[in-house]
Design a protein around this motif. Structure first.
Motif, PDB file in Angstrom:
ATOM      1  N   ARG A   1       2.594   5.420  -1.707  1.00  0.00           N
ATOM      2  CA  ARG A   1       2.141   5.590  -0.458  1.00  0.00           C
ATOM      3  C   ARG A   1       2.616   6.513   0.015  1.00  0.00           C
ATOM      4  O   ARG A   1       2.695   7.356   1.135  1.00  0.00           O
ATOM      5  CB  ARG A   1       1.057   4.748   0.642  1.00  0.00           C
ATOM      6  CG  ARG A   1       0.747   4.793   1.857  1.00  0.00           C
ATOM      7  CD  ARG A   1       0.386   3.368   2.392  1.00  0.00           C
ATOM      8  NE  ARG A   1       0.153   3.522   3.502  1.00  0.00           N
ATOM      9  CZ  ARG A   1      -1.286   2.193   3.764  1.00  0.00           C
ATOM     10  NH1 ARG A   1      -1.665   1.736   2.735  1.00  0.00           N
ATOM     11  NH2 ARG A   1      -1.586   2.875   4.648  1.00  0.00           N
TER      12      ARG A   1
ATOM     13  N   TRP B   1      -2.162   2.942  -4.467  1.00  0.00           N
ATOM     14  CA  TRP B   1      -1.593   3.827  -3.880  1.00  0.00           C
ATOM     15  C   TRP B   1      -0.820   2.703  -3.167  1.00  0.00           C
ATOM     16  O   TRP B   1       0.961   3.823  -2.760  1.00  0.00           O
ATOM     17  CB  TRP B   1      -2.611   3.295  -2.257  1.00  0.00           C
ATOM     18  CG  TRP B   1      -3.649   4.619  -2.069  1.00  0.00           C
ATOM     19  CD1 TRP B   1      -4.660   4.656  -2.108  1.00  0.00           C
ATOM     20  CD2 TRP B   1      -3.421   5.588  -1.550  1.00  0.00           C
ATOM     21  NE1 TRP B   1      -5.622   5.696  -1.960  1.00  0.00           N
ATOM     22  CE2 TRP B   1      -4.437   6.690  -1.584  1.00  0.00           C
ATOM     23  CE3 TRP B   1      -1.826   6.187  -1.399  1.00  0.00           C
ATOM     24  CZ2 TRP B   1      -4.070   7.534  -1.406  1.00  0.00           C
ATOM     25  CZ3 TRP B   1      -1.793   8.213  -0.786  1.00  0.00           C
ATOM     26  CH2 TRP B   1      -3.305   8.453  -0.958  1.00  0.00           C
ATOM     27  N   GLU B   2      -0.150   1.118  -4.013  1.00  0.00           N
ATOM     28  CA  GLU B   2       0.948   0.300  -3.268  1.00  0.00           C
ATOM     29  C   GLU B   2       1.863   0.713  -5.229  1.00  0.00           C
ATOM     30  O   GLU B   2       2.893  -0.329  -5.072  1.00  0.00           O
ATOM     31  CB  GLU B   2       0.488  -1.241  -3.600  1.00  0.00           C
ATOM     32  CG  GLU B   2      -1.065  -0.806  -2.337  1.00  0.00           C
ATOM     33  CD  GLU B   2      -0.433  -0.524  -1.262  1.00  0.00           C
ATOM     34  OE1 GLU B   2       0.929  -0.994  -0.592  1.00  0.00           O
ATOM     35  OE2 GLU B   2      -0.849   0.041  -0.440  1.00  0.00           O
ATOM     36  N   THR B   3       1.339   1.619  -6.086  1.00  0.00           N
ATOM     37  CA  THR B   3       2.182   1.931  -7.242  1.00  0.00           C
ATOM     38  C   THR B   3       3.658   2.417  -6.874  1.00  0.00           C
ATOM     39  O   THR B   3       3.751   3.538  -6.192  1.00  0.00           O
ATOM     40  CB  THR B   3       1.136   2.411  -8.650  1.00  0.00           C
ATOM     41  OG1 THR B   3       0.183   1.565  -8.269  1.00  0.00           O
ATOM     42  CG2 THR B   3       2.244   2.635  -9.702  1.00  0.00           C
TER      43      THR B   3
ATOM     44  N   PRO C   1      -5.006   0.053  -5.429  1.00  0.00           N
ATOM     45  CA  PRO C   1      -4.323  -0.529  -6.270  1.00  0.00           C
ATOM     46  C   PRO C   1      -2.948  -0.093  -6.196  1.00  0.00           C
ATOM     47  O   PRO C   1      -1.738   0.205  -6.165  1.00  0.00           O
ATOM     48  CB  PRO C   1      -4.404  -1.016  -7.311  1.00  0.00           C
ATOM     49  CG  PRO C   1      -5.665  -2.105  -6.861  1.00  0.00           C
ATOM     50  CD  PRO C   1      -6.564  -1.028  -6.433  1.00  0.00           C
TER      51      PRO C   1
ATOM     52  N   ARG D   1       6.829   3.519  -2.475  1.00  0.00           N
ATOM     53  CA  ARG D   1       5.102   3.458  -3.143  1.00  0.00           C
ATOM     54  C   ARG D   1       4.632   5.156  -3.328  1.00  0.00           C
ATOM     55  O   ARG D   1       5.412   5.731  -2.503  1.00  0.00           O
ATOM     56  CB  ARG D   1       4.400   1.943  -2.214  1.00  0.00           C
ATOM     57  CG  ARG D   1       5.189   0.519  -2.521  1.00  0.00           C
ATOM     58  CD  ARG D   1       3.910   0.547  -1.561  1.00  0.00           C
ATOM     59  NE  ARG D   1       4.380   0.989  -0.109  1.00  0.00           N
ATOM     60  CZ  ARG D   1       3.307   0.454   0.895  1.00  0.00           C
ATOM     61  NH1 ARG D   1       2.193  -0.975   0.584  1.00  0.00           N
ATOM     62  NH2 ARG D   1       3.132   0.700   2.357  1.00  0.00           N
TER      63      ARG D   1
END
Length: 213
Positions: A41, A29-31, A27, A39
């Motif tokens: 990422r 990484w997707e913030t 999660p 993100r």
């Protein structure tokens, strides 16, 4: 900071950021990062492109139809398709190298890793102290470079004063804060406005804070 100091700081920041990336959950990484539209990422992916060569940069610019901003965005998005485990590996692979992307000084890689490291860490609530000498050097670079941040124009009429370093720029009512927060302010990260104080802080906040929805 002299040339060797700058590159040592870059190496240290890349190495420590790689350690942080190794510890991120799915999660995280997707913030959403502090870098608008990206993100965590995409920010990590962008940092692994710091050694892009002239040919690759030229091809990417053509694909972006000559828009530098679009090129930066699109290359990060494409790189973000890599498995997340690759980003720390690639950052560590840069440590010790003095390669740069075309058309930049050694200060741009320093600026990138300092600011984007905070773009990742702050939204995740992760502690990532910024070395003050490196932050001050990067802040001076942003203040003097104009495009793409245009810090002098955006912050005209205020004196920015670091409370933890002998660093200041500008003229006008004083706005005080940690060097790291000032660097983020200079690069358009207004999430740090609550960290600033001094007689000019309320007016600066009123100028820069987004209007209520």
């Amino acid at each position: 900071m002299n040339r060797d100091d700058v590159w040592r700081a870059i190496d240290d920041e890349r190495s420590s950021l790689a350690d942080l990336l190794d510890d991120l959950s799915g999660p995280e990484w997707e913030t959403a990062s502090l870098c608008a539209g990206w993100r965590v990422r995409e920010v990590a992916a962008h940092l692994t492109l710091a050694h892009t060569g002239v040919r690759s940069a030229a091809v990417a610019m053509l694909r972006a139809r000559g828009s530098f901003d679009r090129m930066i965005h699109d290359t990060a998005v494409r790189q973000a398709a890599l498995p997340v485990e690759q980003y720390a590996i690639r950052l560590r692979g840069m440590v010790g190298s003095r390669r740069k992307a075309p058309g930049v000084t050694r200060l741009e890689p320093l600026l990138d890793v300092l600011v984007h490291g905070q773009d990742i860490a702050l939204p995740l609530g992760r502690s990532r102290p910024m070395p003050m000498d490196a932050a001050a050097t990067a802040a001076t670079r942003v203040w003097t470079m104009g495009w793409p941040f245009h810090a002098r124009r955006r912050l005209d009429g205020f004196e920015l004063v670091a409370v933890d370093h002998a660093w200041s720029v500008g003229r006008g009512p004083q706005v005080e804060g940690p060097t790291a927060a000032i660097l983020l302010l200079l690069t358009g990260r207004y999430a740090v406005l609550p960290e600033l104080s001094g007689p000019g802080a309320p007016d600066l906040t009123a100028r820069l804070a987004p209007a209520p929805a």
